[in-house]
Design an enzyme around this catalytic site. Structure first.
Site, PDB file in Angstrom:
ATOM      1  N   CYS A 117       0.682  -1.362  -0.041  1.00 31.59           N
ATOM      2  CA  CYS A 117       0.146   0.145  -0.074  1.00 31.59           C
ATOM      3  C   CYS A 117       0.971   1.233   0.082  1.00 31.59           C
ATOM      4  O   CYS A 117       0.529   2.288  -0.262  1.00 31.59           O
ATOM      5  CB  CYS A 117      -1.249  -0.056   1.174  1.00 31.59           C
ATOM      6  N   HIS A 257      -3.422   6.937   1.915  1.00 36.75           N
ATOM      7  CA  HIS A 257      -3.681   5.943   1.636  1.00 36.75           C
ATOM      8  C   HIS A 257      -5.182   5.452   2.211  1.00 36.75           C
ATOM      9  O   HIS A 257      -5.368   5.539   3.382  1.00 36.75           O
ATOM     10  CB  HIS A 257      -2.721   4.829   1.953  1.00 36.75           C
ATOM     11  N   ASN A 287     -10.046  -0.182  -0.845  1.00 36.85           N
ATOM     12  CA  ASN A 287      -8.717  -0.159  -0.813  1.00 36.85           C
ATOM     13  C   ASN A 287      -8.033  -0.680  -2.143  1.00 36.85           C
ATOM     14  O   ASN A 287      -8.119  -2.280  -2.297  1.00 36.85           O
ATOM     15  CB  ASN A 287      -8.239  -0.974   0.327  1.00 36.85           C
TER      16      ASN A 287
HETATM   17  O1  UT7 Z   1      -3.956  -1.307   3.553  1.00 37.38           O
HETATM   18  C1  UT7 Z   1      -3.344  -1.887   4.342  1.00 37.38           C
HETATM   19  C2  UT7 Z   1      -4.028  -3.296   4.544  1.00 37.38           C
HETATM   20  N1  UT7 Z   1      -4.917  -3.260   5.630  1.00 37.38           N
HETATM   21  C3  UT7 Z   1      -5.590  -2.284   6.442  1.00 37.38           C
HETATM   22  O2  UT7 Z   1      -5.108  -1.281   6.724  1.00 37.38           O
HETATM   23  C4  UT7 Z   1      -6.906  -3.043   7.231  1.00 37.38           C
HETATM   24  C5  UT7 Z   1      -6.684  -2.685   8.596  1.00 37.38           C
HETATM   25  N2  UT7 Z   1      -7.781  -3.126   9.657  1.00 37.38           N
HETATM   26  C6  UT7 Z   1      -8.952  -2.737   9.409  1.00 37.38           C
HETATM   27  O3  UT7 Z   1      -9.345  -2.105   8.627  1.00 37.38           O
HETATM   28  C7  UT7 Z   1      -9.985  -3.425  10.294  1.00 37.38           C
HETATM   29  O4  UT7 Z   1      -9.185  -3.949  11.418  1.00 37.38           O
HETATM   30  C8  UT7 Z   1     -10.960  -4.156   9.650  1.00 37.38           C
HETATM   31  C9  UT7 Z   1     -11.895  -3.478   9.076  1.00 37.38           C
HETATM   32  C10 UT7 Z   1     -10.178  -5.545   8.950  1.00 37.38           C
HETATM   33  C11 UT7 Z   1     -11.741  -4.943  10.844  1.00 37.38           C
HETATM   34  O5  UT7 Z   1     -12.345  -4.047  11.717  1.00 37.38           O
HETATM   35  P1  UT7 Z   1     -12.105  -4.336  12.938  1.00 37.38           P
HETATM   36  O6  UT7 Z   1     -12.792  -2.916  13.652  1.00 37.38           O
HETATM   37  O7  UT7 Z   1     -10.592  -4.300  13.691  1.00 37.38           O
HETATM   38  O8  UT7 Z   1     -12.919  -5.671  13.576  1.00 37.38           O
HETATM   39  P2  UT7 Z   1     -12.594  -6.839  14.360  1.00 37.38           P
HETATM   40  O9  UT7 Z   1     -11.354  -7.656  13.496  1.00 37.38           O
HETATM   41  O10 UT7 Z   1     -11.884  -6.239  15.740  1.00 37.38           O
HETATM   42  O11 UT7 Z   1     -13.683  -7.423  14.551  1.00 37.38           O
HETATM   43  C12 UT7 Z   1     -14.737  -6.922  15.336  1.00 37.38           C
HETATM   44  C13 UT7 Z   1     -15.886  -7.937  15.194  1.00 37.38           C
HETATM   45  C14 UT7 Z   1     -15.510  -9.502  15.465  1.00 37.38           C
HETATM   46  O12 UT7 Z   1     -16.633 -10.140  16.176  1.00 37.38           O
HETATM   47  P3  UT7 Z   1     -16.482 -10.280  17.817  1.00 37.38           P
HETATM   48  O13 UT7 Z   1     -15.216 -11.207  18.049  1.00 37.38           O
HETATM   49  O14 UT7 Z   1     -16.502  -9.016  18.125  1.00 37.38           O
HETATM   50  O15 UT7 Z   1     -17.673 -11.303  18.034  1.00 37.38           O
HETATM   51  C15 UT7 Z   1     -15.519  -9.920  14.157  1.00 37.38           C
HETATM   52  O16 UT7 Z   1     -15.541 -11.242  13.950  1.00 37.38           O
HETATM   53  O17 UT7 Z   1     -16.511  -7.909  13.981  1.00 37.38           O
HETATM   54  C16 UT7 Z   1     -16.381  -9.214  13.422  1.00 37.38           C
HETATM   55  N3  UT7 Z   1     -16.264  -9.088  11.955  1.00 37.38           N
HETATM   56  C17 UT7 Z   1     -17.087  -8.906  10.997  1.00 37.38           C
HETATM   57  N4  UT7 Z   1     -18.563  -8.722  11.247  1.00 37.38           N
HETATM   58  C18 UT7 Z   1     -19.183  -8.640  10.064  1.00 37.38           C
HETATM   59  C19 UT7 Z   1     -15.047  -9.054  11.296  1.00 37.38           C
HETATM   60  N5  UT7 Z   1     -15.005  -9.077  10.050  1.00 37.38           N
HETATM   61  C20 UT7 Z   1     -16.480  -8.835   9.794  1.00 37.38           C
HETATM   62  C21 UT7 Z   1     -17.393  -8.441   8.867  1.00 37.38           C
HETATM   63  N6  UT7 Z   1     -18.645  -8.426   8.739  1.00 37.38           N
HETATM   64  N7  UT7 Z   1     -16.948  -8.632   7.408  1.00 37.38           N
END
Ligand code: UT7
Length: 328
Positions: A117, A257, A287
Site C-alpha cells: 500500500c 492511503h 482499498n
Molecule cells: O492497506 C493496509 C492493509 N489493511 C488495512 O489497513 C486494514 C486494517 N484493518 C482494518 O481496517 C480493520 O481491522 C478491519 C476492517 C479489517 C476489521 O475491523 P475491526 O474493527 O478491527 O474489527 P475486528 O477484527 O476487531 O472484529 C470485530 C468483530 C468481531 O466479532 P466479535 O469477535 O467481536 O464477536 C469480528 O468477528 O467484528 C466481526 N467481523 C465482522 N462482522 C461483520 C469481522 N469482520 C466482519 C465483517 N462483517 N466483514
C-alpha cells in the site's frame, strides 16, 4: 529566481473498471452486513475488473494513456515507466515492461516496485529522484492493482476491503519552487502472517498443496494492522511536517492511503488537519492498494491550485510506510 531541479506532477490519469461490488453483494458471499462494513471501514462499494482476459497492466495502460493525453505528451518522449503493484500480471516480466510496450513508449525502460500500500509513495519518490538527477526528463509513475485476483471471497476479514483500479502521474522537471519537496520512507520486515500472500514465490512455489492451503490469497490480522497503520501514518506525516516547518494551516491537502476511513480520520486528527482538507474516496473504491493515492489525486485534480502543499501518507504490507511532501 530559479530553485533546484524538482519533479512536478504535470498530469494525472486513472482507470476504474465499470463493475461494482457493493456491500449488498458481499452480504450474499460472506456473513457480513452493510452497516458493519460502512461503520468499521467507510466503504460502500468497490470496482472489480471482471474480464478474465484483463489484468493489472490493462488498467495501468489506460491510466497512463489518460495522463499522457492530459499533458499532450507523446509516449515516445517518456524515459521511464515505474509501476507500483502487488498484483503484477506475471512474476516476471515486470508489468512496467508490458505497459511500456503497449503505450508505445519505445524510448523508455521500466520496472515494478513492490511496496504494497506504500507502493505509490515509493514509486513517486523514485521517479522524482530520476528527474532531480537530470538524467531523465519524463517519468510515468503508476499505481495499479487487481486486488480481486488475490482475494478470498470466503474470508470476510479481507474481501470487504479491497477493490481494483489504477492511477498514473507524469513527472517532469521544474525549477519554479514546486514539485516533490521531501519524503520519508521506512520498512519493518518480518515473515509472520500479519499481512501477506505466502504462496507463489520462491519460498512456497505454487503447487497443489499451496492451492489447497489457500496460500495464493491475502491474509491479514486486521486488528494489528489497523493499530500499526494508525500509528505509522500519523507519525510519519507529522515528522515530514516538522522537518519542513509546515504548520497544520500550511497543509492544503492530506492525501492518505485509503485502507480504512477510521485510519484516515485518526491520521488527520493527529496532524491537526481538518476533514475538509482530507482526500477520501474509499466509500466508492475501497482499498485499491497502490492505486489509492493517485486515484485521490485524480478525483481532486480540479480543486488543486499551483503551490498547494500536499502531504501524501501511506502504510502497508512489509510493513512499509511513506510520507511525501509535494508542492502542487
Ligand atoms: O492497506 C493496509 C492493509 N489493511 C488495512 O489497513 C486494514 C486494517 N484493518 C482494518 O481496517 C480493520 O481491522 C478491519 C476492517 C479489517 C476489521 O475491523 P475491526 O474493527 O478491527 O474489527 P475486528 O477484527 O476487531 O472484529 C470485530 C468483530 C468481531 O466479532 P466479535 O469477535 O467481536 O464477536 C469480528 O468477528 O467484528 C466481526 N467481523 C465482522 N462482522 C461483520 C469481522 N469482520 C466482519 C465483517 N462483517 N466483514
Amino acid at each position: 529566481m530559479s530553485s533546484a531541479l524538482k519533479a512536478r506532477i504535470v498530469s494525472v490519469g486513472h482507470y476504474l473498471p465499470d463493475d461494482k461490488l457493493t456491500n449488498a453483494d458481499l452480504e450474499k458471499l460472506v456473513e457480513t452486513n452493510d452497516e458493519w462494513i460502512r461503520t468499521r471501514t467507510g466503504i460502500s462499494e468497490r470496482r472489480i475488473l471482471k474480464d478474465p482476459e484483463k489484468a493489472t497492466s490493462y488498467m495501468a495502460v489506460e491510466a497512463a494513456k489518460e495522463a499522457l493525453q492530459a499533458a499532450n505528451v507523446d509516449p515516445e518522449s517518456v524515459n521511464a515507466v515505474i509501476v507500483a503493484t502487488v498484483t503484477p500480471d506475471y512474476m516476471f516480466p515486470a508489468t512496467a515492461c508490458l505497459v511500456q510496450k503497449r503505450l508505445g513508449a519505445v524510448n523508455a525502460f521500466g520496472y515494478d516496485i513492490l511496496a504494497a500500500c506504500s507502493g505509490f509513495v515509493y514509486a513517486l519518490s523514485t521517479g522524482a529522484m530520476m528527474i532531480e538527477s537530470g538524467r531523465y526528463k519524463r517519468v510515468l509513475v503508476i499505481g495499479a492493482d487487481k486486488m480481486s485476483s488475490i482475494i478470498d471471497y470466503t474470508d470476510r476479514a479481507t474481501c470487504i476491503i479491497f477493490g481494483d483500479g489504477a492511477g498514473a502521474v507524469l513527472l517532469e522537471g521544474t525549477t519554479d519552487g514546486t514539485g516533490v519537496m521531501d519524503f520519508i520512507q521506512r520498512c519493518d520486515g518480518d515473515e509472520d502472517e500479519l499481512l501477506c500472500m505466502k504462496g507463489g514465490g520462491s519460498r512456497y512455489p505454487s503447487s497443489h498443496a499451496t492451492v489447497e492451503a489457500r496460500m495464493h490469497y491475502i491474509t491479514q490480522d486486521g486488528k494489528t494492522v489497523f493499530k500499526k497503520a494508525t500509528e505509522a501514518m500519523a507519525d510519519i506525516s507529522l515528522e515530514i511536517m516538522e522537518r519542513n516547518q509546515l504548520a497544520p494551516g500550511d497543509v492544503a491537502w492530506l492525501v492518505p492511503h485509503q485502507a480504512n476511513q477510521r485510519i484516515i480520520d485518526a491520521t488527520a486528527r493527529r496532524m491537526g488537519v481538518g476533514n475538509d482538507k482530507v482526500m477520501s474516496n474509499i466509500q466508492f473504491y475501497g482499498n485499491t492498494t497502490a492505486a489509492t493515492i493517485p486515484l485521490c489525486l485524480y478525483d481532486w485534480k480540479d480543486k488543486l491550485q499551483r503551490g498547494d502543499n500536499l502531504i501524501l501518507s501511506a502504510f502497508g504490507g512489509g510493513f512499509t510506510a511513506g510520507s511525501l511532501y509535494l508542492k502542487w
